[in-house]
Design an enzyme around this catalytic site. Structure first.
Site, PDB file in Angstrom:
ATOM      1  N   ASP A  92       0.789  -1.274   0.087  1.00  0.00           N
ATOM      2  CA  ASP A  92       0.017  -0.203  -0.219  1.00  0.00           C
ATOM      3  C   ASP A  92       0.926   1.262   0.001  1.00  0.00           C
ATOM      4  OD1 ASP A  92       0.887   0.408   2.597  1.00  0.00           O
ATOM      5  OD2 ASP A  92      -1.099  -0.292   3.623  1.00  0.00           O
ATOM      6  N   ASP A 265      -8.203  -7.334   2.307  1.00  0.00           N
ATOM      7  CA  ASP A 265      -7.268  -7.543   3.160  1.00  0.00           C
ATOM      8  C   ASP A 265      -7.532  -6.891   4.777  1.00  0.00           C
ATOM      9  OD1 ASP A 265      -5.647  -4.599   4.217  1.00  0.00           O
ATOM     10  OD2 ASP A 265      -6.768  -4.593   2.159  1.00  0.00           O
ATOM     11  N   CYS A 303     -11.618 -27.718  10.079  1.00  0.00           N
ATOM     12  CA  CYS A 303     -10.228 -26.741   9.579  1.00  0.00           C
ATOM     13  C   CYS A 303      -9.044 -27.962   9.496  1.00  0.00           C
ATOM     14  CB  CYS A 303     -10.190 -25.644  10.521  1.00  0.00           C
ATOM     15  SG  CYS A 303      -8.607 -24.744  10.092  1.00  0.00           S
ATOM     16  N   CYS A 305      -5.920 -26.627   9.337  1.00  0.00           N
ATOM     17  CA  CYS A 305      -4.528 -25.998   9.860  1.00  0.00           C
ATOM     18  C   CYS A 305      -4.171 -26.796  10.897  1.00  0.00           C
ATOM     19  CB  CYS A 305      -4.932 -24.610  10.309  1.00  0.00           C
ATOM     20  SG  CYS A 305      -5.702 -24.425  11.858  1.00  0.00           S
ATOM     21  N   CYS A 308      -5.864 -26.909  14.251  1.00  0.00           N
ATOM     22  CA  CYS A 308      -6.907 -27.924  14.456  1.00  0.00           C
ATOM     23  C   CYS A 308      -6.575 -29.348  14.289  1.00  0.00           C
ATOM     24  CB  CYS A 308      -7.967 -27.632  13.530  1.00  0.00           C
ATOM     25  SG  CYS A 308      -8.679 -25.711  13.910  1.00  0.00           S
ATOM     26  N   HIS A 334      -4.368 -20.594  12.508  1.00  0.00           N
ATOM     27  CA  HIS A 334      -5.827 -20.953  12.261  1.00  0.00           C
ATOM     28  C   HIS A 334      -6.839 -19.858  11.656  1.00  0.00           C
ATOM     29  CE1 HIS A 334     -10.027 -22.338  12.883  1.00  0.00           C
ATOM     30  NE2 HIS A 334     -10.311 -21.499  13.644  1.00  0.00           N
TER      31      HIS A 334
END
Length: 372
Positions: A92, A265, A303, A305, A308, A334
């Site tokens: 940005d 974002d 999930c 990830c 998890c 996560h």
């Protein structure tokens, strides 16, 4: 080099899914993009970040200019090599951060004169300087330098910010000289429909590879943000990616995708993770809560990830209560995975022809037993 292809659309809404091609690989849309302000997504390594499904990562021009400086990043071979991320990146312009500072001495048509919070020196940030810094950083996408008015603001103040944003966009376009880096313009206009209309049409006239909607999630009511998206997206080129800046909640992303937005974002997932909060379905769970102490089930069975897959709610509760850094990292991983999977699922639903049924309108309570 930069191409956006629309692969499917929803017949009942404005939702579309596609692919934005960059020099460092494709970005499938809709897409949530993690924020790595200082060349790092807080608490997460680039290898861990890749496992969340992240494709494009953001960094901040203002912060990287102050530390370590764009020269050091350029000497390392650019931001990708400096941080060890080989996927697409976006920087940005630094405008939002500069205008958020309290110690501003001057904002005029030339740029923004402000005090370096690290050493007190004066810095003049102009559209040309922002482009110079971003070209040195070398991300795939550079954002134009704009003036983001606060909320609330008077119509005259927002009109002045629009005028300045449009003039600065012209200067950014003239100063930007990297063919391997796309320049995105930013639509401003606050909550004034006629100013949003003017800004959208003006920014679209520059024929840039992509356009962002800025000046949202700055304190305005959520419904006003929704109305801005509904008004602005039809005015933007359909064959370019549309980026809604600073948005990262499930409902807001679903509403935005239904109205034709492609990219998002937000710092929310890692910020929540660092404070011991997990995103599960449409809810936020405080893992400090005693109800998790004896809960030996996965945080979210759906999930994939590492938090998890390998750990339990009781273990995460223990880490957070013990102030172990691993707990903050696992929750950040996560939460990032959760938002990225959500946008990926929206894209799949668009391809499958069930987006309007599954996601628009989307309410957290109706998605408690999600499968994405």
């Amino acid at each position: 080099m930069f191409q956006f292809e629309i692969q499917a659309t929803c017949s009942n809404t404005g939702a579309r899914c596609g692919c934005f091609h960059t020099p460092h690989g494709p970005v499938t849309t809709p897409r949530f993009m993690p924020v790595g302000t200082l060349g790092t997504v807080k608490g997460v390594t680039t290898s861990q970040l890749a496992e969340t499904g992240a494709q494009m990562v953001l960094s901040n021009t203002y912060h990287l200019h102050l530390q370590p400086g764009e020269e050091i990043v350029a000497d390392a071979g650019g931001l990708h090599r400096f941080m060890g991320w080989d996927g697409p990146m976006l920087t940005d312009s630094g405008g939002f951060q500069v205008f958020s500072l309290g110690d501003l001495n001057r904002i005029d048509d030339e740029g923004v004169d402000f005090r370096n919070p690290r050493n007190g020196s004066r810095i003049l940030l102009t559209p040309e300087r922002s482009m110079q810094i971003q070209m040195r950083l070398g991300a795939d996408v550079a954002m134009a330098f704009d003036q983001c008015p606060p909320y609330p603001a008077t119509e005259n103040d927002v009109a002045e910010a629009c005028r300045r944003t449009h003039a600065w966009l012209g200067r950014c376009a003239d100063a930007h000289q990297r063919d391997d880096q796309a320049l995105f313009g930013i639509v401003q206009g606050g909550c004034f429909p006629h100013l949003r209309d003017l800004s959208a049409r003006t920014v679209a006239s520059f024929n840039l590879p992509g356009i962002a909607i800025g000046g949202v999630s700055v304190g305005e009511p959520v419904e006003e943000m929704h109305q801005i998206v509904r008004q602005v997206t039809p005015l933007l080129p359909a064959d370019r990616p549309r980026y809604l800046m600073g948005i990262g909640t499930l409902r807001e992303m679903a509403v935005a995708v239904a109205n034709g937005i492609d990219m998002f974002d937000c710092v929310l997932p890692t910020r929540l993770g660092r404070h011991g909060t997990a995103l599960v379905g449409g809810e936020r769970w405080n893992l400090r809560n005693a109800r998790f102490r004896h809960d030996h089930t996965p945080l979210d069975p759906n999930c994939p990830c590492i938090a998890c897959r390998q750990h339990t709610r009781a273990y995460l509760h223990h880490l957070i209560r013990s102030e172990e850094l691993l707990g903050l990292t696992l929750l950040s991983i996560h939460n990032l995975t959760h938002l990225i999977r959500f946008t990926t699922a929206m894209g799949q639903a668009i391809r499958d022809g069930c987006f309007s049924e599954d996601f628009a309108p989307w309410e957290p309570s109706s998605r408690a037993h999600h499968t994405w």
